[in-house]
Scaffold this active site. Structure first.
Site, mmCIF file in Angstrom:
data_model
loop_
_atom_site.group_PDB
_atom_site.id
_atom_site.type_symbol
_atom_site.label_atom_id
_atom_site.label_comp_id
_atom_site.label_asym_id
_atom_site.label_seq_id
_atom_site.Cartn_x
_atom_site.Cartn_y
_atom_site.Cartn_z
ATOM 1 C CG ASP A 163 54.885 -0.956 -14.489
ATOM 2 O OD1 ASP A 163 53.747 -0.482 -14.569
ATOM 3 O OD2 ASP A 163 55.104 -2.179 -14.331
ATOM 4 N N GLY A 180 53.910 7.830 -18.313
ATOM 5 C CA GLY A 180 53.012 8.902 -17.870
ATOM 6 C C GLY A 180 53.729 10.239 -17.833
ATOM 7 C CB ALA A 211 47.612 0.883 -18.393
ATOM 8 C CG HIS A 257 49.975 6.530 -17.468
ATOM 9 N ND1 HIS A 257 49.490 7.073 -18.623
ATOM 10 C CD2 HIS A 257 50.755 5.509 -17.830
ATOM 11 C CE1 HIS A 257 49.946 6.382 -19.639
ATOM 12 N NE2 HIS A 257 50.718 5.423 -19.186
ATOM 13 C CB THR A 278 46.277 -6.454 -13.805
ATOM 14 O OG1 THR A 278 45.379 -6.493 -14.920
ATOM 15 C CG2 THR A 278 47.657 -6.029 -14.283
ATOM 16 C CB THR A 338 48.360 -5.153 -8.852
ATOM 17 O OG1 THR A 338 49.737 -5.092 -9.219
ATOM 18 C CG2 THR A 338 47.513 -5.418 -10.078
ATOM 19 N NE ARG A 365 50.730 -7.911 -9.898
ATOM 20 C CZ ARG A 365 50.575 -8.553 -11.042
ATOM 21 N NH1 ARG A 365 50.712 -9.852 -11.093
ATOM 22 N NH2 ARG A 365 50.307 -7.902 -12.149
ATOM 23 C CB SER A 391 63.144 10.916 -16.055
ATOM 24 O OG SER A 391 62.469 11.253 -14.860
HETATM 25 P P1 IMP Z 1 46.788 -8.539 -18.021
HETATM 26 O O1 IMP Z 1 47.066 -7.401 -18.939
HETATM 27 O O2 IMP Z 1 46.084 -8.103 -16.766
HETATM 28 O O3 IMP Z 1 46.087 -9.670 -18.712
HETATM 29 O O4 IMP Z 1 48.188 -9.124 -17.537
HETATM 30 C C1 IMP Z 1 49.068 -9.813 -18.412
HETATM 31 C C2 IMP Z 1 50.523 -9.537 -18.053
HETATM 32 O O5 IMP Z 1 50.840 -8.201 -18.409
HETATM 33 C C3 IMP Z 1 50.833 -9.665 -16.562
HETATM 34 O O6 IMP Z 1 52.168 -10.131 -16.415
HETATM 35 C C4 IMP Z 1 50.740 -8.249 -16.065
HETATM 36 O O7 IMP Z 1 51.498 -8.047 -14.892
HETATM 37 C C5 IMP Z 1 51.318 -7.501 -17.253
HETATM 38 N N1 IMP Z 1 50.852 -6.119 -17.372
HETATM 39 C C6 IMP Z 1 49.698 -5.690 -17.903
HETATM 40 N N2 IMP Z 1 49.645 -4.365 -17.884
HETATM 41 C C7 IMP Z 1 50.783 -3.930 -17.366
HETATM 42 C C8 IMP Z 1 51.337 -2.627 -17.121
HETATM 43 O O8 IMP Z 1 50.748 -1.578 -17.415
HETATM 44 N N3 IMP Z 1 52.568 -2.611 -16.536
HETATM 45 C C9 IMP Z 1 53.261 -3.737 -16.236
HETATM 46 N N4 IMP Z 1 52.789 -4.953 -16.481
HETATM 47 C C10 IMP Z 1 51.564 -5.055 -17.020
#
Ligand code: IMP
Length: 443
Positions: free
Chosen positions: A20, A24, A46, A48, A144, A318, A320, A431
């Site tokens: 994050d 993007g 992910a 963006h 996620t 998500t 969150r 930015s």
């Molecule tokens: P998963 O990729 O859904 O298995 O999540 C594993 C960990 O990576 C978790 O803590 C997610 O919150 C984090 N995570 C996965 N993708 C991203 C992203 O694009 N941004 C921030 N955290 C991510």
């Protein structure tokens, strides 16, 4: 092409923290200078967000290069594709007048995220958070729940995996799913899922229909990318997730399931890493993290809330709330080393306006009192580190209309200078707001 003629035309953009970072926007900025945009890892975990004028586009699987009519976007073999999410994304782009045709190519070898992967992801997280591992330990990762881990696990298991190319052969898909569904149903039941057993007939017909909808996009992207190189086209590699979430080099086990550092590019695309000379490491001017795992500079206090509020720090995928804290330069320097970063993009600097003082973590203190400038890419070890901060003066005025770096307040420039000194890499992009125009580019 002679190796010495490999120009600096190919660029990688990678996140240097826990995701994050605003990749993007950087990708969108650099897209104009490239012909082909490639995703090489991750999946619909992910997110963006790109602003074009008043229009806000939230993309999960398709590179934001799709918003330019003259670019080709490639979802390469290292990505795990949820075809349902991908089709929804295509449909919503088309509904807004964005062309998605030959300009989107999907690897026939990219693995498919199936519904049972998402169920497994959620069920496992829930079992682990119910502290079955011990009396007080919550062993969940905070994923996620997009099925990423189980889909990559199947890739490694091999015999239970489904690839995008498999969706185009319904008989083969059906044969495979008969076996896979029996195994997965038993596993889901063992994890406490009470739903009826998975139906291979239903899944085969639904997923082959999704495959048919995507058929014109599915191809061998490895030869395609090598053809593009031979034609002299320039490639932009768009990393998803971020270096500290890399399965090998991140804060294991609180990571995602792919190589999301630039080290994932060769395996995830079939292109040797020697083609890439420019790597833009994207970082926030502070730190954030979603999900569980150690975060040495976290500010679970007024400062963290203020950063979250000013930076609108809520997940694109998500929703969150993100954990927020001071900038951890030990972590950024480590990621820059792993990823071979040649220039930094420092995002969201405007969020820090109004703080009297800012803190930069340059070292960690170990439990025995000794100090190190080395990162600890292991969750247990990192959780024992205490940040050592430098304090810098803040700036009071808003900076979102600054037109170049010299127009920033002296203390904002000093903050950027210190980042460059500690990381040892120049800041090329700053930015100061979400718009394309709120970007100060040095190169
Ligand atoms: P998963 O990729 O859904 O298995 O999540 C594993 C960990 O990576 C978790 O803590 C997610 O919150 C984090 N995570 C996965 N993708 C991203 C992203 O694009 N941004 C921030 N955290 C991510």
């Amino acid at each position: 092409m002679n190796a010495d003629n490999r120009t600096e035309q190919h660029t990688a953009v990678v996140g240097l923290q826990w995701g994050d970072e605003g990749k993007g926007k950087v990708v969108d900025l650099l897209t104009a200078r490239h012909d082909v945009i490639v995703r090489y890892n991750g999946g619909a975990n992910a997110g963006h967000t790109v602003m074009v004028g008043e229009e806000r586009y939230a993309l999960h699987l398709i590179p934001s290069g799709i918003l330019y009519s003259d670019k080709v976007c490639v979802i390469a073999n290292g990505v795990v594709v949820d075809p349902q999410v991908l089709i929804e994304e295509i449909d919503s782009l088309r509904a807004r007048g964005v062309e998605v045709a030959d300009n989107l190519r999907i690897s026939d070898r990219a693995h498919v995220v199936m519904p049972y992967h998402k169920e497994h992801d959620a069920a496992l997280e829930s079992v682990l958070s119910n502290r079955v591992g011990g009396e007080s330990e919550d062993l969940s990762i905070g994923t996620t729940r997009r099925g990423i881990g189980p889909a990559y696990a199947d890739k490694v298991h091999r015999s239970t995996a489904i690839r995008m190319g498999d969706l185009l052969d319904v008989n083969r898909l059906h044969r495979h799913l008969r076996v896979i569904c029996a195994i997965r149903s038993a596993e889901l039941a063992a994890l406490g899922v009470t739903a009826p057993p998975l139906d291979p007939d239903d899944l085969a017909s639904r997923y082959s229909a999704l495959g048919q909808r995507l058929a014109t996009h599915i191809t061998d992207t490895v030869y395609l990318l090598h053809d593009y190189l031979s034609e002299g086209r320039s490639i932009l590699f768009e990393g998803a997730n971020a270096c500290l979430l890399d399965i090998d080099h991140g804060t294991y086990p609180y990571v995602t399931s792919s190589n999301c550092s630039t080290l994932g590019i060769p395996a995830g695309t079939g292109l040797p890493g020697s083609w890439i000379r420019r790597v833009v490491g994207t970082m926030k001017a502070y730190s954030t993290r979603v999900g569980a795992g150690p975060f040495p500079t976290e500010q679970d206090n007024e400062t963290g809330l203020r950063i979250r509020d000013r930076g609108n720090e809520y997940g694109t995928t998500t929703g969150r709330p993100r954990r927020c804290g001071w900038l951890d330069l030990v972590a950024v320097r480590y990621s820059a080393m792993i990823c071979g970063v040649t220039g930094l993009a420092c995002m969201l600097l405007d969020v820090l306006s109004g703080f009297d003082e800012l803190r930069l973590c340059t070292h960690y203190r170990r439990a025995d009192g000794s100090v190190t400038d080395r990162f600890v890419p292991d969750a247990e070890g990192l959780s024992r580190m205490t940040p050592v901060y430098e304090t810098l003066p803040g700036w009071s005025q808003e900076i979102d209309d600054a037109s170049d770096r010299s127009a920033l307040p002296a203390n904002a420039r000093r903050y950027l200078d210190r980042i460059e000194e500690v990381v040892g890499v120049p800041v090329e992009i700053v930015s100061v707001g979400p718009e394309r125009t709120q970007t100060l580019v040095e190169v």
